[in-house]
Design a protein around this motif. Structure first.
Motif, PDB file in Angstrom:
ATOM      1  N   ALA A  23       8.704   4.613  -0.585  1.00 37.50           N
ATOM      2  CA  ALA A  23       8.653   3.333   0.120  1.00 37.50           C
ATOM      3  C   ALA A  23      10.038   2.698   0.133  1.00 37.50           C
ATOM      4  CB  ALA A  23       7.640   2.410  -0.548  1.00 37.50           C
ATOM      5  N   ARG A  31       0.838  -1.207   0.000  1.00 42.52           N
ATOM      6  CA  ARG A  31       0.000   0.000   0.000  1.00 42.52           C
ATOM      7  C   ARG A  31       0.869   1.251   0.000  1.00 42.52           C
ATOM      8  NH1 ARG A  31      -3.439  -0.088   4.822  1.00 42.52           N
ATOM      9  NH2 ARG A  31      -2.162  -1.821   5.556  1.00 42.52           N
ATOM     10  N   ALA A  32       1.976   1.204   0.722  1.00 45.04           N
ATOM     11  CA  ALA A  32       2.883   2.359   0.721  1.00 45.04           C
ATOM     12  C   ALA A  32       3.466   2.566  -0.675  1.00 45.04           C
ATOM     13  CB  ALA A  32       4.004   2.134   1.733  1.00 45.04           C
ATOM     14  N   TYR A  43       1.296   4.210  -3.054  1.00 48.96           N
ATOM     15  CA  TYR A  43       1.240   5.651  -2.842  1.00 48.96           C
ATOM     16  C   TYR A  43       2.455   6.318  -3.468  1.00 48.96           C
ATOM     17  CZ  TYR A  43      -0.019   9.945  -0.518  1.00 48.96           C
ATOM     18  OH  TYR A  43      -0.398  11.231  -0.274  1.00 48.96           O
TER      19      TYR A  43
END
Lengths: 313, 283
Positions: A201, A192-193, A196
């Motif tokens: 990340a 999920r990071a 983004y």
């Protein structure tokens, strides 16, 4: 797009009650079932898109690989559908990782131009399709009858096939598992990071290469599930991967890169297709798919759940 | 000149016209398309129907074929090209499939999947070469014009170019329209060359081939894309006997080019600058 056989037509709608209503219910069930298979494919594609920001056109290839592994396992080793299915999931996932290593990683490491990745993925999709044309031949193959297709009576209103219900249930199970993986595990958090911002990340200590391998494995495995169900529905042939176009369209309708969007878009698409097939004409269904795409892009170009993609200047 | 050689030269000109169109879009504006065969199909069918059923002279019919393709490009480009990302690429796949389906099912106008026979073979060698030369001169001037530089700016950094006052969405749409015109004309010429067209001739494979040729020749090099067309068209002729492996090799070559030399044969340089200054700075 080649289409063989077609979907089973309403078989016993004339038995009792209102035939119109029965057809409607039947086509809704069929539509949800088809849509859920699209969702499995679209979610994997969307997952890759959300991390790497390119359309992986080889995604249809993973589906075909999954289908053929399942076919080969059932035919030659004579094992049950569960083992064959597991084998096909792992095999397609591994093939997806391999594709990423061979074709995408060298490009990814050198440049951030996604156009090159896009073209490489197109090349990989041609390669995978033609490997199967040469090795397995272009014939249409039917999977052994491992998934029951017996008719199931639905509260006396409509009759549907057990296969449709099974594919719907398995899609829900797999999508639920994916949701759990993404929301509860450390790697899910990392993905999920990365969706983004991949670079940030990486700076936060996520092993980006391993993360991308995991993403591709998940995408490939989900595509294999879709591939098994599609090859029961339409038989198996090397160009089956072309059906992924529908999943791409579904992902755009839902919003590129958004996983809930991909699921909702797929269900809408499956319903639209089946209702068109049931009430208008079977030949119109691909046109309806495309019209839905154009209408979505005209009315809400970022899709139902998409992030705004045009940066303010 | 033998008929076979003449045929290959005509085919080369037609393919090069289509490739120049795709090159403007993909190489110079940075938009990926997987449906350009749809514009060729529209051009081919428009020109075929006009010449056969309405007795129009082939010259305006070819141009009208291009114009119809432009109209479709406008309709599809305006909603999709305002967005960055792969929206146009996916819409273009859908577009290609939809156009093919319409052509196959609209029996009364297109005569369906069995194809449209009996087109007057108007694409002679001088016509094909003439169209190629005029369109090539126009294209080479276009990419060095203000508009061409605006396209390259959009490709390289659309935020910076819109800060410089370029209307990026509009430039992208106009670029698509010009590229559709080239493909429409190429399709119309193809119809006149083969005197028979069929919806399946303009499937996704054809679209892929158009893009592949441009990538092979060099993204951002117009002479590279013509060179790429020449190589691919001739190699396709050579590979006819082993057509079973042709597509496999073709896909693998595409991946290998992207991995080893993503800029293609010519990179973003033109033939002329390379001859003048073989080791010079990259333009």
């Amino acid at each position: 797009m080649t289409r063989v056989g077609g979907d089973r037509l309403p078989s016993s709608i004339r038995e009792r009650g209102d035939p119109y209503l029965a057809t409607l219910i039947q086509q809704i069930i069929n539509g949800l079932s088809l849509g859920s298979v699209y969702a499995l494919i679209a979610v994997g594609y969307s997952l890759v898109y959300s991390v790497l920001l390119f359309s992986n056109f080889a995604h249809g290839g993973f589906l075909v690989i999954g289908g053929y592994i399942c076919y080969a396992a059932l035919r030659t080793f004579n094992i049950g559908i569960w083992m064959a299915g597991a084998l096909s999931l792992v095999g397609a996932g591994a093939a997806a990782i391999l594709t990423e290593r061979l074709a995408y990683r060298p490009i990814r490491e050198r440049t951030n131009v996604t156009l090159y990745l896009l073209i490489a993925s197109m090349g990989m999709s041609i390669v995978i399709e033609n490997i199967f044309v040469i090795v397995a031949g272009g014939r249409f193959r039917a999977l052994p009858p491992v998934i029951p297709t017996t008719p199931v009576n639905f509260f006396g209103l409509a009759t549907t096939s057990a296969f449709d219900l099974l594919s719907l249930v398995s899609a829900v199970v797999f999508l639920g598992a994916l949701q759990l993986f993404l929301s509860k595990t450390r790697w899910g958090l990392a993905i999920r990071a990365a969706a983004y911002d991949l670079r940030t990340a990486g700076l936060m200590g996520v092993n980006v290469n391993r993360l991308i391998s995991i993403v591709f494995f998940v995408a490939g495995a989900l595509a294999a599930v879709g591939g098994i169900f599609l090859s029961v529905r339409y038989t198996l042939y090397p160009q089956l991967g072309a059906i992924t176009i529908k999943a791409f369209v579904a992902a755009v309708i839902g919003g590129l890169g958004s996983l809930p969007g991909a699921v909702v878009g797929s269900l809408i698409l499956g319903l639209a297709e089946m209702l068109t097939a049931g009430f208008i004409s079977s030949q119109m269904r691909d046109l309806v798919v495309f019209s839905l795409l154009v209408v979505t892009l005209l009315v809400k170009p970022t899709g139902l759940f998409g992030k705004s993609v045009s940066e303010k200047v | 000149m033998s008929g076979y050689a003449e045929g290959i030269i005509i085919l080369l000109c037609i393919n090069a016209i289509a490739a120049m169109g795709v090159s403007l879009l993909t190489g110079f504006t940075g938009i990926f398309s997987l449906g350009h065969a749809a514009y060729m199909a529209l051009g081919a069918y428009t020109s075929a129907i006009l010449t056969v059923q309405h007795g129009v002279h082939f010259f305006p019919a070819i141009l009208l074929g291009g114009v119809v393709a432009v109209a479709l490009a406008y309709f599809i480009g305006v909603p999709t090209l305002r967005l960055m990302g792969d929206y146009y690429a996916i819409a273009s796949i859908g577009l290609g499939e939809a156009i093919r389906l319409i052509l196959e099912n609209w029996q009364s106008v297109t005569r369906g999947a069995r194809g449209y026979p009996g087109i007057d073979p108007y694409t002679s060698l001088p016509i094909a070469v003439g169209f190629f030369v005029i369109l090539a001169i126009f294209m080479f001037n276009l990419i060095n014009s203000r508009f061409g530089r605006a396209c390259k700016a959009c490709r390289d950094d659309y935020i910076a170019s819109s800060l410089l006052g370029f209307n990026t969405a509009r430039i992208r749409v106009v670029s698509l329209m010009i590229s559709a015109f080239y493909c429409g004309v190429a399709g119309a010429l193809l119809g006149g060359f083969l005197s028979f067209i069929q919806p399946v001739m303009f499937d996704m494979l054809k679209s892929t081939e158009l893009t592949a040729v441009v990538v092979f020749g060099g993204l951002g090099s117009m002479s590279g894309c013509i060179l790429g067309t020449a190589v691919i068209t001739l190699v396709t002729e050579l590979f006819r006997p082993i057509s079973q492996y042709r597509m496999l090799i073709y896909g693998a070559v595409l991946v290998i080019i992207m991995v080893l030399r993503p800029e293609g044969i010519m990179g973003n340089r033109e033939l002329l600058s390379w001859i003048k200054d073989p080791f010079g700075r990259r333009s």
